[in-house]
Design a protein around this motif. Structure first.
Motif, PDB file in Angstrom:
ATOM      1  N   ILE A   1     -30.843  -7.229 -27.579  1.00  0.00           N
ATOM      2  CA  ILE A   1     -30.188  -7.548 -28.878  1.00  0.00           C
ATOM      3  C   ILE A   1     -29.874  -6.149 -29.621  1.00  0.00           C
ATOM      4  O   ILE A   1     -28.780  -6.037 -29.966  1.00  0.00           O
ATOM      5  CB  ILE A   1     -30.960  -8.634 -29.656  1.00  0.00           C
ATOM      6  N   LEU A   2     -30.840  -5.734 -29.782  1.00  0.00           N
ATOM      7  CA  LEU A   2     -30.928  -4.272 -30.900  1.00  0.00           C
ATOM      8  C   LEU A   2     -29.951  -3.465 -30.015  1.00  0.00           C
ATOM      9  O   LEU A   2     -29.056  -2.781 -30.580  1.00  0.00           O
ATOM     10  CB  LEU A   2     -32.286  -3.859 -30.936  1.00  0.00           C
ATOM     11  N   LYS A   3     -30.056  -3.135 -28.786  1.00  0.00           N
ATOM     12  CA  LYS A   3     -29.277  -2.246 -28.023  1.00  0.00           C
ATOM     13  C   LYS A   3     -27.589  -2.626 -27.976  1.00  0.00           C
ATOM     14  O   LYS A   3     -26.787  -1.727 -28.186  1.00  0.00           O
ATOM     15  CB  LYS A   3     -29.630  -2.164 -26.593  1.00  0.00           C
ATOM     16  N   ASP A   4     -27.378  -3.837 -27.744  1.00  0.00           N
ATOM     17  CA  ASP A   4     -26.101  -4.378 -27.904  1.00  0.00           C
ATOM     18  C   ASP A   4     -25.521  -4.267 -29.162  1.00  0.00           C
ATOM     19  O   ASP A   4     -24.311  -3.870 -29.562  1.00  0.00           O
ATOM     20  CB  ASP A   4     -26.187  -5.754 -27.309  1.00  0.00           C
ATOM     21  N   ILE A   5     -26.138  -4.623 -30.226  1.00  0.00           N
ATOM     22  CA  ILE A   5     -25.783  -4.427 -31.518  1.00  0.00           C
ATOM     23  C   ILE A   5     -25.534  -3.156 -31.905  1.00  0.00           C
ATOM     24  O   ILE A   5     -24.349  -2.640 -32.551  1.00  0.00           O
ATOM     25  CB  ILE A   5     -26.617  -5.171 -32.598  1.00  0.00           C
TER      26      ILE A   5
ATOM     27  N   SER B   1     -27.754 -14.639 -47.486  1.00  0.00           N
ATOM     28  CA  SER B   1     -28.883 -14.169 -47.052  1.00  0.00           C
ATOM     29  C   SER B   1     -29.670 -15.314 -46.402  1.00  0.00           C
ATOM     30  O   SER B   1     -30.330 -14.880 -45.532  1.00  0.00           O
ATOM     31  CB  SER B   1     -29.617 -13.495 -48.282  1.00  0.00           C
ATOM     32  N   ILE B   2     -29.827 -16.425 -47.192  1.00  0.00           N
ATOM     33  CA  ILE B   2     -30.647 -17.592 -46.298  1.00  0.00           C
ATOM     34  C   ILE B   2     -29.945 -17.743 -45.104  1.00  0.00           C
ATOM     35  O   ILE B   2     -30.856 -17.915 -43.920  1.00  0.00           O
ATOM     36  CB  ILE B   2     -30.614 -18.729 -47.444  1.00  0.00           C
ATOM     37  N   ILE B   3     -28.737 -17.840 -44.992  1.00  0.00           N
ATOM     38  CA  ILE B   3     -28.305 -18.223 -43.821  1.00  0.00           C
ATOM     39  C   ILE B   3     -28.469 -17.120 -42.852  1.00  0.00           C
ATOM     40  O   ILE B   3     -28.881 -17.495 -41.617  1.00  0.00           O
ATOM     41  CB  ILE B   3     -26.618 -18.279 -44.053  1.00  0.00           C
ATOM     42  N   ASN B   4     -28.257 -15.957 -43.142  1.00  0.00           N
ATOM     43  CA  ASN B   4     -28.553 -14.756 -42.172  1.00  0.00           C
ATOM     44  C   ASN B   4     -30.075 -14.764 -41.721  1.00  0.00           C
ATOM     45  O   ASN B   4     -30.507 -14.832 -40.604  1.00  0.00           O
ATOM     46  CB  ASN B   4     -28.255 -13.293 -42.871  1.00  0.00           C
TER      47      ASN B   4
ATOM     48  N   ILE C   1     -24.476  -7.466 -46.114  1.00  0.00           N
ATOM     49  CA  ILE C   1     -23.377  -7.382 -45.466  1.00  0.00           C
ATOM     50  C   ILE C   1     -23.653  -6.982 -43.916  1.00  0.00           C
ATOM     51  O   ILE C   1     -23.248  -7.252 -43.021  1.00  0.00           O
ATOM     52  CB  ILE C   1     -22.657  -6.273 -45.988  1.00  0.00           C
ATOM     53  N   ILE C   2     -24.476  -5.949 -43.797  1.00  0.00           N
ATOM     54  CA  ILE C   2     -25.057  -5.245 -42.379  1.00  0.00           C
ATOM     55  C   ILE C   2     -25.569  -6.381 -41.574  1.00  0.00           C
ATOM     56  O   ILE C   2     -25.626  -6.499 -40.455  1.00  0.00           O
ATOM     57  CB  ILE C   2     -25.866  -4.189 -42.682  1.00  0.00           C
ATOM     58  N   SER C   3     -26.483  -7.308 -42.161  1.00  0.00           N
ATOM     59  CA  SER C   3     -27.063  -8.452 -41.564  1.00  0.00           C
ATOM     60  C   SER C   3     -26.084  -9.546 -40.924  1.00  0.00           C
ATOM     61  O   SER C   3     -26.181  -9.861 -39.699  1.00  0.00           O
ATOM     62  CB  SER C   3     -28.069  -9.446 -42.554  1.00  0.00           C
ATOM     63  N   THR C   4     -24.951  -9.718 -41.851  1.00  0.00           N
ATOM     64  CA  THR C   4     -23.784 -10.444 -41.185  1.00  0.00           C
ATOM     65  C   THR C   4     -23.217  -9.805 -40.059  1.00  0.00           C
ATOM     66  O   THR C   4     -22.658 -10.557 -39.131  1.00  0.00           O
ATOM     67  CB  THR C   4     -22.996 -10.652 -42.591  1.00  0.00           C
TER      68      THR C   4
ATOM     69  N   ILE D   1     -25.314  -9.802 -36.929  1.00  0.00           N
ATOM     70  CA  ILE D   1     -25.090 -11.436 -36.232  1.00  0.00           C
ATOM     71  C   ILE D   1     -23.820 -11.664 -35.440  1.00  0.00           C
ATOM     72  O   ILE D   1     -23.666 -12.086 -34.596  1.00  0.00           O
ATOM     73  CB  ILE D   1     -25.598 -12.475 -37.389  1.00  0.00           C
ATOM     74  N   SER D   2     -22.887 -11.084 -36.369  1.00  0.00           N
ATOM     75  CA  SER D   2     -21.331 -11.398 -35.840  1.00  0.00           C
ATOM     76  C   SER D   2     -21.192 -10.266 -34.543  1.00  0.00           C
ATOM     77  O   SER D   2     -20.464 -10.996 -33.652  1.00  0.00           O
ATOM     78  CB  SER D   2     -20.331 -10.786 -36.937  1.00  0.00           C
TER      79      SER D   2
END
Length: 401
Positions: free
Chosen positions: A29-33, A10-13, A72-75, A78-79
């Motif tokens: 960013i939001l559109k691409d993700i 969580s901290i890394i994210n 999980i969804i944050s990871t 980012i991925s």
């Protein structure tokens, strides 16, 4: 062990998301993700899980579980951003998996060496060589999940020295798996073997490169049988470590863990029939399961998990959460199926087929255990999703050019 792992992730994210927001255009960013199919369906699942808390018996437990899912969804977000922006190379990701496999094998073998120097190794000591994970089941699943990446790197490697070292790594990984004696992973390896043989058999009818595919498959098969032979020679006298005995218990009707899992499965389906739309609330199965398994609870040990992520999600979030999560898994299958079809019709090399094996391992694990609750397995899965997306993009570019 998992609590500090979720916290660290969580901290890394948080740090990474903050840097992305500062450096890049937020709207793009939001559109691409969101356009990514994996993120989209997991996001829908998260919304369904959030709605399920309204009907939860214990909303605090729901909030605790939601923090894991949000991590999980944050990871995954980012991925997806890294994948979309092409900020990381395929070989680097494969190398990460192989390097972590080296650490896992060395960690387990070092523990095995220390134990064997004091006492005769047996089944009861298997959990003591789990290495960096919470128990032997996670370690076994992690090893089986990563081995195909070592095979993939071997097949794309030209230097003989590196090939030899990778072969030793693959062999050692299988040997550690046999030492850990986790039956779910034995089932996964058998399934992987049948899968390779099936693809080769079908490919023989359409693909002129069948001989190359068969030769490449030996990189997985030969180390497996060498490690099995060595294991039988070194540890074969211990009946509790017998691979044959362990595999036979998978279909044994009197096996306690199997009957327990089947009981849990029937409980989740019964609960789903009562709350089919919204479920009982995310994270609440550990509470509701008590009433179902009350007569079998021993020494106040509560059945925390249904030992099947799909059925547990079905019971906790109902059909609204199950459908998007199942489609999320189906998207992984779809990409792998495309790689298989490309090989069968001679449009792709057999090497890419090996990257279906981690999915087989994960799918079996999620139907017998609970990898969704294990941060290490989620990191592996998300990294794997990036890899297969990059590979299919590369194949599409090659075919179209």
């Amino acid at each position: 062990m998992k609590a500090p792992q979720w916290l660290s992730l969580s901290i890394i994210n948080l740090v990474y998301l903050s840097s992305i927001i500062v450096k890049y255009n937020k709207r793009n960013i939001l559109k691409d993700i969101y356009s990514n199919q994996f993120f989209k369906y997991f996001f829908y699942f998260l919304i369904a899980a959030l709605l399920s808390t309204i009907w939860a018996i214990n909303q605090t437990e729901s909030l605790v579980r939601l923090t894991d899912l949000f991590c999980i969804i944050s990871t995954l977000a980012i991925s997806t951003f890294i994948y979309k922006e092409k900020l990381i190379k395929l070989n680097y990701l494969i190398g990460l998996f192989v390097f972590s496999l080296v650490l896992d094998v060395l960690g387990s073998l070092n523990s095995y060496r220390a134990i064997s120097s004091l006492v005769d190794y047996n089944y009861n000591l298997a959990n003591d060589i789990r290495g960096f994970y919470g128990n032997k089941n996670i370690t076994s699943a992690a090893l089986a999940f990563k081995i195909p990446f070592a095979v993939f790197l071997f097949l794309n490697q030209k230097r003989n020295l590196y090939k030899f070292l990778l072969f030793v790594l693959i062999f050692s990984s299988f040997y550690v798996i046999f030492l850990l004696t986790a039956r779910a992973v034995f089932l996964s390896i058998i399934a992987c073997m049948f899968f390779l043989l099936l693809v080769l058999f079908i490919g023989r009818l359409n693909n002129k490169n069948f001989k190359i595919g068969f030769k490449n498959s030996l990189v997985y098969i030969i180390p497996l049988f060498i490690s099995l032979t060595l294991f039988n020679l070194t540890e074969g006298d211990e009946s509790s470590l017998s691979i044959q005995n362990r595999v036979e218990t998978i279909t044994s009707q009197g096996d306690e863990s199997i009957s327990q899992r089947l009981r849990f499965y029937s409980h989740t389906l019964k609960q789903f029939s009562q709350t089919p739309l919204f479920g009982i609330g995310i994270g609440n199965w550990k509470i509701v399961s008590i009433k179902y398994d009350a007569e079998n609870i021993y020494s106040y040990v509560v059945p925390y998990f249904a030992h099947n992520d799909l059925l547990e999600i079905l019971a906790e979030t109902g059909i609204l959460g199950f459908i998007p999560f199942f489609i999320f898994i189906l998207c992984i299958f779809k990409i792998n199926l495309k790689n298989i079809i490309n090989y069968i019709y001679g449009e792709s090399v057999f090497n890419n087929v090996f990257l279906t094996l981690p999915f087989i391992v994960y799918f079996i694990d999620m139907n017998l255990n609970f990898p969704l609750d294990r941060p290490s397995m989620q990191i592996f899965l998300i990294t794997y999703i990036i890899i297969i997306q990059i590979i299919i993009d590369n194949e599409n570019e090659r075919i179209s050019s």
